[in-house]
Design a protein around this motif. Structure first.
Motif, PDB file in Angstrom:
ATOM      1  N   GLU A  95      40.578  45.608  48.923  1.00  0.00           N
ATOM      2  CA  GLU A  95      40.627  46.725  49.868  1.00  0.00           C
ATOM      3  C   GLU A  95      40.575  46.231  51.306  1.00  0.00           C
ATOM      4  O   GLU A  95      41.273  46.751  52.174  1.00  0.00           O
ATOM      5  CB  GLU A  95      39.479  47.691  49.597  1.00  0.00           C
ATOM      6  CG  GLU A  95      39.645  48.469  48.307  1.00  0.00           C
ATOM      7  CD  GLU A  95      38.427  49.289  47.948  1.00  0.00           C
ATOM      8  OE1 GLU A  95      37.385  49.183  48.631  1.00  0.00           O
ATOM      9  OE2 GLU A  95      38.501  50.035  46.949  1.00  0.00           O
ATOM     10  N   VAL A 138      48.046  47.766  57.490  1.00  0.00           N
ATOM     11  CA  VAL A 138      49.138  48.726  57.645  1.00  0.00           C
ATOM     12  C   VAL A 138      50.031  48.253  58.784  1.00  0.00           C
ATOM     13  O   VAL A 138      49.552  47.946  59.879  1.00  0.00           O
ATOM     14  CB  VAL A 138      48.581  50.139  57.928  1.00  0.00           C
ATOM     15  CG1 VAL A 138      49.707  51.130  58.140  1.00  0.00           C
ATOM     16  CG2 VAL A 138      47.676  50.587  56.800  1.00  0.00           C
ATOM     17  N   ASN A 153      53.332  51.460  56.407  1.00  0.00           N
ATOM     18  CA  ASN A 153      53.349  50.949  55.031  1.00  0.00           C
ATOM     19  C   ASN A 153      52.246  49.908  54.842  1.00  0.00           C
ATOM     20  O   ASN A 153      52.185  48.935  55.579  1.00  0.00           O
ATOM     21  CB  ASN A 153      54.708  50.324  54.704  1.00  0.00           C
ATOM     22  CG  ASN A 153      55.825  51.331  54.751  1.00  0.00           C
ATOM     23  OD1 ASN A 153      55.621  52.488  54.424  1.00  0.00           O
ATOM     24  ND2 ASN A 153      57.003  50.911  55.165  1.00  0.00           N
ATOM     25  N   PRO A 154      51.395  50.085  53.833  1.00  0.00           N
ATOM     26  CA  PRO A 154      50.327  49.106  53.597  1.00  0.00           C
ATOM     27  C   PRO A 154      50.853  47.885  52.844  1.00  0.00           C
ATOM     28  O   PRO A 154      51.790  47.980  52.054  1.00  0.00           O
ATOM     29  CB  PRO A 154      49.326  49.873  52.744  1.00  0.00           C
ATOM     30  CG  PRO A 154      50.144  50.875  52.027  1.00  0.00           C
ATOM     31  CD  PRO A 154      51.287  51.232  52.939  1.00  0.00           C
ATOM     32  N   GLU A 211      52.952  44.071  48.272  1.00  0.00           N
ATOM     33  CA  GLU A 211      52.114  45.166  47.795  1.00  0.00           C
ATOM     34  C   GLU A 211      51.455  44.877  46.461  1.00  0.00           C
ATOM     35  O   GLU A 211      50.750  45.722  45.925  1.00  0.00           O
ATOM     36  CB  GLU A 211      52.949  46.440  47.701  1.00  0.00           C
ATOM     37  CG  GLU A 211      53.484  46.894  49.042  1.00  0.00           C
ATOM     38  CD  GLU A 211      54.400  48.094  48.907  1.00  0.00           C
ATOM     39  OE1 GLU A 211      54.600  48.577  47.767  1.00  0.00           O
ATOM     40  OE2 GLU A 211      54.918  48.536  49.932  1.00  0.00           O
ATOM     41  N   ILE A 233      48.899  47.797  45.362  1.00  0.00           N
ATOM     42  CA  ILE A 233      48.634  48.912  46.262  1.00  0.00           C
ATOM     43  C   ILE A 233      49.423  50.098  45.733  1.00  0.00           C
ATOM     44  O   ILE A 233      50.633  50.009  45.529  1.00  0.00           O
ATOM     45  CB  ILE A 233      49.065  48.588  47.701  1.00  0.00           C
ATOM     46  CG1 ILE A 233      48.269  47.393  48.234  1.00  0.00           C
ATOM     47  CG2 ILE A 233      48.899  49.804  48.597  1.00  0.00           C
ATOM     48  CD1 ILE A 233      48.735  46.916  49.581  1.00  0.00           C
ATOM     49  N   SER A 234      48.748  51.198  45.515  1.00  0.00           N
ATOM     50  CA  SER A 234      49.442  52.410  45.053  1.00  0.00           C
ATOM     51  C   SER A 234      48.837  53.605  45.758  1.00  0.00           C
ATOM     52  O   SER A 234      47.709  53.576  46.242  1.00  0.00           O
ATOM     53  CB  SER A 234      49.326  52.566  43.539  1.00  0.00           C
ATOM     54  OG  SER A 234      47.980  52.686  43.173  1.00  0.00           O
ATOM     55  N   GLU A 235      49.605  54.669  45.784  1.00  0.00           N
ATOM     56  CA  GLU A 235      49.165  55.882  46.439  1.00  0.00           C
ATOM     57  C   GLU A 235      48.230  56.658  45.535  1.00  0.00           C
ATOM     58  O   GLU A 235      48.497  56.817  44.340  1.00  0.00           O
ATOM     59  CB  GLU A 235      50.378  56.748  46.778  1.00  0.00           C
ATOM     60  CG  GLU A 235      50.035  57.996  47.521  1.00  0.00           C
ATOM     61  CD  GLU A 235      51.272  58.806  47.882  1.00  0.00           C
ATOM     62  OE1 GLU A 235      51.110  59.974  48.265  1.00  0.00           O
ATOM     63  OE2 GLU A 235      52.385  58.279  47.764  1.00  0.00           O
ATOM     64  N   VAL A 236      47.117  57.118  46.067  1.00  0.00           N
ATOM     65  CA  VAL A 236      46.168  57.908  45.288  1.00  0.00           C
ATOM     66  C   VAL A 236      46.616  59.367  45.322  1.00  0.00           C
ATOM     67  O   VAL A 236      46.852  59.923  46.385  1.00  0.00           O
ATOM     68  CB  VAL A 236      44.751  57.785  45.881  1.00  0.00           C
ATOM     69  CG1 VAL A 236      43.783  58.657  45.128  1.00  0.00           C
ATOM     70  CG2 VAL A 236      44.295  56.349  45.857  1.00  0.00           C
ATOM     71  N   GLN A 237      46.758  59.942  44.166  1.00  0.00           N
ATOM     72  CA  GLN A 237      47.161  61.335  44.069  1.00  0.00           C
ATOM     73  C   GLN A 237      46.050  62.148  43.425  1.00  0.00           C
ATOM     74  O   GLN A 237      45.400  61.693  42.499  1.00  0.00           O
ATOM     75  CB  GLN A 237      48.430  61.455  43.230  1.00  0.00           C
ATOM     76  CG  GLN A 237      49.596  60.732  43.860  1.00  0.00           C
ATOM     77  CD  GLN A 237      50.837  60.839  43.009  1.00  0.00           C
ATOM     78  OE1 GLN A 237      50.889  61.600  42.049  1.00  0.00           O
ATOM     79  NE2 GLN A 237      51.843  60.101  43.367  1.00  0.00           N
TER      80      GLN A 237
END
Length: 127
Positions: free
Chosen positions: A40, A45, A50-51, A97, A121-125
């Motif tokens: 983490e 960014v 984009n991270p 990523e 790295i992924s987007e949290v939904q």
């Protein structure tokens, strides 16, 4: 006399198996339970939002984590990193990523322990 010899042999064999399993399970717990904060804190960014992983930061933090903890189980280990794009799986030079961490070590009896972990790295939904 033979019973004494057999009992000492079983005692020695039991201790050897105990020390082997203690080291194998200890390394396994150490690697699987690696702090997520290592990865983490390695996320940066760019200007477009984009991270991506900062490679040197992750390598330094993960190696420091292992150096602090792994030597109670083994005498040496090999550590390698492979940074990649999660969508294609292709190798990445910078602004990656995903990272693959591979740890290899000799425990006892010439048994080689090897574990590969993947972090992306992924987007949290919805959360």
């Amino acid at each position: 006399m033979i019973i004494l010899f057999i009992s000492l042999m079983f005692l020695l064999m039991g201790y050897s198996l105990f020390s082997f399993s203690f080291a194998a399970h200890g390394i396994n717990r150490l690697i699987i339970n690696a702090p997520r904060t290592i990865f983490e804190y390695g996320v940066v960014v760019n200007d477009s939002g984009n991270p991506y992983y900062e490679q040197d930061n992750i390598k330094k933090r993960y190696k420091a984590y292992l150096d602090d903890n792994i030597y109670q189980y083994v005498n040496s280990y090999d550590l390698s990193f492979r940074f990649y794009y999660p969508v294609t799986g292709g190798l990445c030079e910078e602004k990656c990523e995903g990272v693959e961490v591979n740890i290899t070590s000799i425990i006892t009896f010439s048994f080689e322990y090897s574990r590969t972990m993947f972090y992306e790295i992924s987007e949290v939904q919805n959360g």
